[in-house]
Design an enzyme around this catalytic site. Structure first.
Site, PDB file in Angstrom:
ATOM      1  N   THR A  64       1.386  -1.285   0.210  1.00 34.97           N
ATOM      2  CA  THR A  64      -0.357  -0.071   0.206  1.00 34.97           C
ATOM      3  C   THR A  64       0.974   1.598  -0.049  1.00 34.97           C
ATOM      4  OG1 THR A  64      -1.849  -0.777   1.003  1.00 34.97           O
ATOM      5  CG2 THR A  64      -2.335   1.715   1.131  1.00 34.97           C
ATOM      6  N   SER A  81       0.650  -6.991  -0.912  1.00 40.37           N
ATOM      7  CA  SER A  81       1.344  -8.246  -0.220  1.00 40.37           C
ATOM      8  C   SER A  81       0.672  -9.569   0.135  1.00 40.37           C
ATOM      9  CB  SER A  81       2.000  -7.703   1.406  1.00 40.37           C
ATOM     10  OG  SER A  81       0.919  -7.213   1.896  1.00 40.37           O
ATOM     11  N   ASP A 129      -0.314  -6.645   4.991  1.00 42.38           N
ATOM     12  CA  ASP A 129      -0.863  -8.480   4.902  1.00 42.38           C
ATOM     13  C   ASP A 129      -0.123  -9.200   5.211  1.00 42.38           C
ATOM     14  OD1 ASP A 129      -3.626  -7.013   4.711  1.00 42.38           O
ATOM     15  OD2 ASP A 129      -3.434  -7.176   2.948  1.00 42.38           O
TER      16      ASP A 129
END
Length: 166
Positions: free
Chosen positions: A15, A57, A87
């Protein structure tokens, strides 16, 4: 405290590097933002950035983790910062525990670095402090805390990292 003149930064995507495409109503992993961030912070050390991959991820697998470990092992760096999606950040941290004599800190963001309300700069700042102060090993820097990866989990509902229940 560990004297740090040079930092190795490995970027994996996540992100922190995502870009929002309005026409598509979609996010995609873009170019790493870490060099811009470190230059804007006017850091007092040299750094090298290795953009190893550009993945969410959730898509990082054992082969990717082996590549991260190999990249670190092939380097003479003792201070390593890894930007990573949140994640599976803990899974990657745990996979790197066999690397000895290095300070490895993983960090990321819950909102893209390009967003005004992003936590990216804050998390990177915490990670930079941590990589200079922690004992050798692997650590996670998120939400203003430095975590042992064996004792932290991502609370998806609350959108933050928390101590893992034993």
């Amino acid at each position: 405290m560990s004297e740090m003149d040079r930092l190795l930064v490995i970027t994996t995507g996540g992100t922190i590097d995502k870009i929002y495409f309005d026409d598509k109503s979609d996010y995609q992993v873009g170019d790493p933002q870490i060099s811009e961030t470190l230059n804007a912070m006017n850091v007092a050390f040299d750094f090298d950035v290795i953009p190893l991959m550009r993945k969410d991820s959730l898509h990082i697998d054992g082969e990717d983790r082996a590549l991260i470990a190999e990249t670190i092992a092939d380097s003479d760096a003792t201070h390593i910062l890894i930007t990573h999606g949140t994640d599976s950040m803990v899974d990657t941290a745990l996979s790197l525990e066999g690397l000895r004599g290095r300070r490895i800190v993983l960090t990321g963001a819950l909102h893209p670095a390009r967003f005004r309300d992003s936590d990216a700069v804050f998390n990177i700042g915490c990670a930079l402090g941590a990589v200079q102060c922690v004992e050798p090993g692997v650590w996670v820097a998120m939400n203003g805390r430095i975590w042992n990866p064996r004792r932290v989990t991502k609370n998806v509902d609350a959108n933050r990292f928390e101590a893992q229940d034993d």
